[in-house]
Write an enzyme that holds these catalytic residues in place. Structure first.
Site, PDB file in Angstrom:
ATOM      1  N   ASP A 190       0.860  -1.178   0.000  1.00 56.78           N
ATOM      2  CA  ASP A 190       0.000   0.000   0.000  1.00 56.78           C
ATOM      3  C   ASP A 190       0.903   1.236   0.000  1.00 56.78           C
ATOM      4  OD1 ASP A 190      -2.315   1.605   0.341  1.00 56.78           O
ATOM      5  OD2 ASP A 190      -1.883   1.769   2.464  1.00 56.78           O
TER       6      ASP A 190
ATOM      7  N   THR B  16      -3.086   5.240  -3.916  1.00 52.93           N
ATOM      8  CA  THR B  16      -2.000   5.983  -3.264  1.00 52.93           C
ATOM      9  C   THR B  16      -0.668   5.781  -3.980  1.00 52.93           C
ATOM     10  OG1 THR B  16      -1.890   4.120  -1.732  1.00 52.93           O
ATOM     11  CG2 THR B  16      -2.977   6.089  -0.957  1.00 52.93           C
ATOM     12  N   THR B  17      -0.475   4.587  -4.569  1.00 53.01           N
ATOM     13  CA  THR B  17       0.769   4.352  -5.331  1.00 53.01           C
ATOM     14  C   THR B  17       0.682   5.071  -6.673  1.00 53.01           C
ATOM     15  OG1 THR B  17       0.690   2.137  -4.362  1.00 53.01           O
ATOM     16  CG2 THR B  17       2.383   2.532  -5.979  1.00 53.01           C
TER      17      THR B  17
ATOM     18  N   ASP C 143      -8.850  -0.019   2.343  1.00 47.38           N
ATOM     19  CA  ASP C 143      -8.860   0.485   0.959  1.00 47.38           C
ATOM     20  C   ASP C 143     -10.168   0.125   0.257  1.00 47.38           C
ATOM     21  OD1 ASP C 143      -6.415   1.497   1.362  1.00 47.38           O
ATOM     22  OD2 ASP C 143      -5.402   0.503  -0.294  1.00 47.38           O
TER      23      ASP C 143
END
Length: 538
Positions: free
Chosen positions: A71, A104-105, A406
């Site tokens: 994550d 988020t990545t 998530d």
């Protein structure tokens, strides 16, 4: 003649010093370059963990704690980044986590790619402000392109919600359990949506309780309350109560202590006995008041100053057939009272029946190697829900919790903004194609900047293909070709290792994840471009 020549030279010098003065821009360029290089280093660190075939990172802290995750937000949060511009990328992933919860990545990889293109534009001599303004126009246009691709969604369409939650889980360590966790996340969020405010979801109403033992398969959704502690029955109190009347108390059932730094000196036995008798009467009086309201389950808040319960009070409570759960954390009180639809009681004098909560069953259950207390069948239950996460070791449980968070965020995004979009790099290639065509209509430097940044968006499909072990150049070229023919939902199917219509493969994500990723990434890059000096102050 000679005199007139020498006179004209100082005159020429004077005029040139007014018009052309040499300014040293070297330092500014160096600072900009240092910022961009260090920010890109952070982006490259998480780039390999993008997508379903992305690698996981093992994070070891100085204290010996180990975390295994892919994550983006977690990886960057745990990294010790010193360079100020690189810290901005850590904050970027944090704000994406807050805004959308997923992607988020993606947002960090996008920002890294945009920075790389910015550096080549700056080295070509384009002014940073021009680059920054072009980037702003591009982000506005890109969001319009995404809106054009989006598919409206109805909340009653549970299948689509489950598909998007499953897509989010596919890139996680616990991806093999996505068929179990995705429907669970959807049910959890839909059960806490308030009909009065249908587009607001507070994820604090979904509590995740972690319990070691079993496998992730044993994870379940509990309609009620779960406490990760056993009931206090050292004095032989009940472990199961039906038709429970539950009180949440914030006072202690133990004899009062003297103030700090004071002591009582007892000189003979009669006084000693009197003190003990008073203590007994004091506790007995409290227990009788509690029993008089019909209460048979007590949830006692953790106390700092003195013991919440003593052996003596537990003995009396056991005789009164009252089940006791002690050491309830202070920050859980709000969630508990909301679920039970009762009021916390701060003083024994305020102990009344109307402040109690009612449930069909309160029981202690053996789970794994420990015990938990479960409350089910709550009357007039508030809009909350609990997910009991199980796993064979702590690393798996922690990662399952992060993945579930998530998935919950993805469903929340869909409740807030009811549009779906294809995944698998399809939106990025489509944005890149349409923005590239738009760049040809623009004039001057702006056209050149937009063209560069449009190509930068291709980093997402490129990285997806690279992480899956495919040939990135061939895949991206083929994708461009397909999109140019009008197949806008064509993306990379990582499982099959080829290009397919991603919507038919059920790889979908919320529109909000993509739009917030592009706006946040461009905002961050513009900020880094505008910095031309770093000033350290003591």
């Amino acid at each position: 003649m000679a005199a007139s020549v020498t006179a004209s030279v100082p005159a020429a010098r004077a005029s040139s010093s007014k018009t052309e003065s040499y300014v040293d821009n070297k330092r500014r360029d160096d600072v900009r370059q240092a910022n961009i290089v260090s920010a890109r280093a952070v982006a490259d660190a998480v780039r390999t963990s993008l997508g379903p075939k992305g690698m996981d990172k093992m994070i070891a802290s100085a204290s010996g704690e180990v975390i295994i995750t892919n994550d983006g937000a977690t990886i960057l949060n745990k990294m010790e980044v010193l360079q100020p511009a690189a810290k901005m990328l850590v904050d970027l992933s944090r704000s994406q986590d807050a805004a959308a919860g997923d992607g988020t990545t993606t947002v960090v990889v996008l920002a890294g790619s945009l920075l790389r293109r910015s550096l080549s534009l700056l080295s070509a001599g384009i002014h940073p402000t021009v680059v920054s303004d072009a980037l702003h126009r591009l982000s506005v246009r890109a969001v319009d392109v995404l809106h054009g691709m989006a598919i409206p969604l109805d909340l009653s369409d549970r299948d689509s919600l489950v598909k998007s939650a499953a897509t989010s889980l596919n890139s996680k360590v616990v991806s093999q359990y996505s068929s179990l966790l995705a429907p669970l996340a959807v049910d959890a969020v839909l059960s806490v949506v308030d009909p009065a405010h249908p587009d607001l979801v507070d994820l604090r109403d979904v509590k995740i309780v972690k319990k070691l033992g079993g496998t992730v398969d044993d994870t379940e959704l509990v309609k009620g309350l779960v406490f990760d502690k056993k009931a206090s029955h050292s004095a032989g109190g009940p472990a199961r109560v039906e038709n429970a009347k539950i009180a949440v108390i914030q006072f202690q059932i133990s004899p009062p202590k003297t103030d700090i730094e004071q002591s009582i000196v007892v000189s003979d036995y009669t006084q000693m006995d009197r003190i003990l008798r008073e203590e007994r009467n004091y506790i007995l009086g409290m227990v009788k008041k509690i029993k008089a309201t019909g209460c048979n389950v007590l949830l006692i808040q953790k106390s700092i100053l003195r013991d919440a319960v003593t052996d003596l009070s537990l003995h009396y409570l056991a005789k009164a057939k009252i089940l006791v759960v002690k050491d309830v954390e202070r920050d859980e009180i709000e969630f508990i009272t909301k679920t039970l639809n009762c009021l916390p009681i701060a003083n024994i004098e305020h102990f009344r029946e109307e402040k109690l909560g009612f449930a069909d069953l309160v029981e202690e259950v053996s789970v794994g190697d420990g015990k938990i207390v479960k409350i089910t069948g709550i009357k007039n239950m508030g809009r909350t829900t609990i997910v009991l996460v199980r796993g064979s070791n702590q690393l798996v449980i922690d990662e399952a919790e992060r993945s579930l968070h998530d998935a919950l965020c993805v469903v929340r995004c869909l409740v807030n903004k009811r549009f779906l979009i294809a995944g698998g790099g399809a939106p990025e290639i489509e944005m890149s194609r349409q923005l590239g065509a738009w760049a040809k209509e623009l004039q001057g430097m702006e056209s050149y900047c937009v063209k560069e940044f449009a190509e930068a968006l291709e980093v997402i499909p490129y990285t997806l293909a690279e992480n899956a072990g495919l040939n990135p150049i061939a895949i991206v070229t083929e994708l461009r070709n397909r999109h140019a023919q009008g197949e806008i939902n064509t993306g990379i199917n990582v499982r099959k290792g080829q290009i397919t219509n991603i919507l038919e493969e059920n790889v979908v994500q919320p529109l909000l994840v993509s739009t917030s990723a592009i706006t946040l990434a461009t905002e961050c890059v513009r900020m880094i471009l505008k910095i031309d000096d770093i000033i350290t102050v003591r």
